[in-house]
Design an enzyme around this catalytic site. Structure first.
Site, PDB file in Angstrom:
ATOM      1  N   ARG A  54      28.472-140.313  73.883  1.00  0.00           N
ATOM      2  CA  ARG A  54      29.826-139.838  74.541  1.00  0.00           C
ATOM      3  C   ARG A  54      29.438-138.392  75.325  1.00  0.00           C
ATOM      4  NH1 ARG A  54      33.985-140.090  69.649  1.00  0.00           N
ATOM      5  NH2 ARG A  54      32.392-139.315  68.758  1.00  0.00           N
ATOM      6  N   ASP A  56      30.938-134.785  76.981  1.00  0.00           N
ATOM      7  CA  ASP A  56      32.372-134.124  77.064  1.00  0.00           C
ATOM      8  C   ASP A  56      32.948-133.721  78.529  1.00  0.00           C
ATOM      9  OD1 ASP A  56      32.143-133.339  74.386  1.00  0.00           O
ATOM     10  OD2 ASP A  56      30.943-131.820  74.521  1.00  0.00           O
ATOM     11  N   TYR A 114      18.588-135.031  78.031  1.00  0.00           N
ATOM     12  CA  TYR A 114      19.389-134.349  78.512  1.00  0.00           C
ATOM     13  C   TYR A 114      18.766-133.321  79.493  1.00  0.00           C
ATOM     14  CZ  TYR A 114      23.553-135.964  75.961  1.00  0.00           C
ATOM     15  OH  TYR A 114      24.616-136.386  75.393  1.00  0.00           O
ATOM     16  N   ARG A 201      24.145-127.350  74.965  1.00  0.00           N
ATOM     17  CA  ARG A 201      24.989-126.268  75.443  1.00  0.00           C
ATOM     18  C   ARG A 201      24.821-125.226  74.535  1.00  0.00           C
ATOM     19  NH1 ARG A 201      30.678-128.406  76.950  1.00  0.00           N
ATOM     20  NH2 ARG A 201      31.168-126.171  77.213  1.00  0.00           N
TER      21      ARG A 201
END
Length: 260
Positions: A54, A56, A114, A201
């Site tokens: 998932r 954000d 990522y 992040r």
């Protein structure tokens, strides 16, 4: 029949991947809700999806992998084109592959990748601004890269997960992290067996303090050992983050871009 999809999306206008309301009811716009509506129209029956990881609100995906089951008889090309024609412009199904009943988009994945992009200059970006974070102070990409190597391996990443993270534990294996500069842009690429909520992040937010000279290179290793989120840097903005892809074993029969 079970199918796997490769889905690309711009997350800027969505409240993340996960559906936030019951199927058929109104709710915040999410990628999952949009995709399930499109697939259900193609199937002429309700379709539920499961994704590899998932994302954000505001986070993008180059190739999110999704699986779904349907009794509708459609060719893979029909699922791909039919769903994409019913999706908003910010979402597209790149490919569709029939898979075995034992395939699971989340649990069959062996790694995830990522990329976080930063434009590093005195003024904000105009072009591609929805895909870039902006940092005006000069950044030392080499110092960031060196400091980041302390994170490689299996560790407790409690210092880099949000307090809202629902994972039962914080141990993850970070397989690779690299920080590279090309002109005014820095890219941070990470690969791990799995990621915690806001882990990427939060790592980037701490590395930015090293790159700006506000912290020493040893600070990242100290944060990792401390296992205390309150000591780490601020969470980097969502806009710079893209989920590149999950990775699967060859026997899953998926396209090369998502195969180890």
């Amino acid at each position: 029949m079970r199918y796997a999809l490769g889905v690309e999306y711009d997350g800027g206008d969505f409240s993340g991947w996960q559906r936030l309301s019951q199927p058929g009811t109104a709710g915040p716009p999410t990628v999952q809700a949009a995709l399930e509506r499109a697939l259900s129209e193609v199937a002429d029956a309700p379709v539920a999806t499961v994704c590899a990881g998932r994302t954000d609100a505001g986070v993008h995906a180059r190739c999110q992998v999704v699986h779904f089951d349907s009794q509708a008889r459609r060719e893979p090309r029909g699922w791909m084109l039919g769903a994409t024609s019913r999706l908003p412009p910010a979402v597209a199904v790149r490919w569709c592959v029939p898979v075995g009943d034992d395939f699971h988009a989340r649990f069959s994945a062996r790694a995830r990748r990522y990329r976080y992009r930063i434009v590093n200059r005195p003024v904000r970006a105009a072009l591609e601004r929805q895909y870039l974070a902006w940092y005006r102070q000069p950044l030392d990409a080499q110092a960031m890269h060196r400091a980041a190597q302390a994170l490689v391996g299996e560790h407790d990443f409690s210092s880099f997960r949000t307090v809202r993270c629902q994972a039962p534990h914080a141990r993850r294996e970070l397989q690779r992290i690299a920080v590279e500069r090309v002109g005014e842009e820095l890219a941070v690429e990470l690969q791990a067996n799995a990621f915690l909520h806001h882990m990427v992040r939060n790592i980037v937010g701490s590395l930015l303090e090293v790159g700006a000279g506000e912290r020493s290179g040893a600070w990242i290793a100290e944060l990792l050992a401390a296992r205390d989120r309150t000591l780490a840097g601020a969470t980097a903005p969502a806009a710079g983050l893209s989920f590149l892809c999950p990775l699967y074993l060859p026997e899953c029969g998926l396209p090369e871009e998502v195969t180890l």
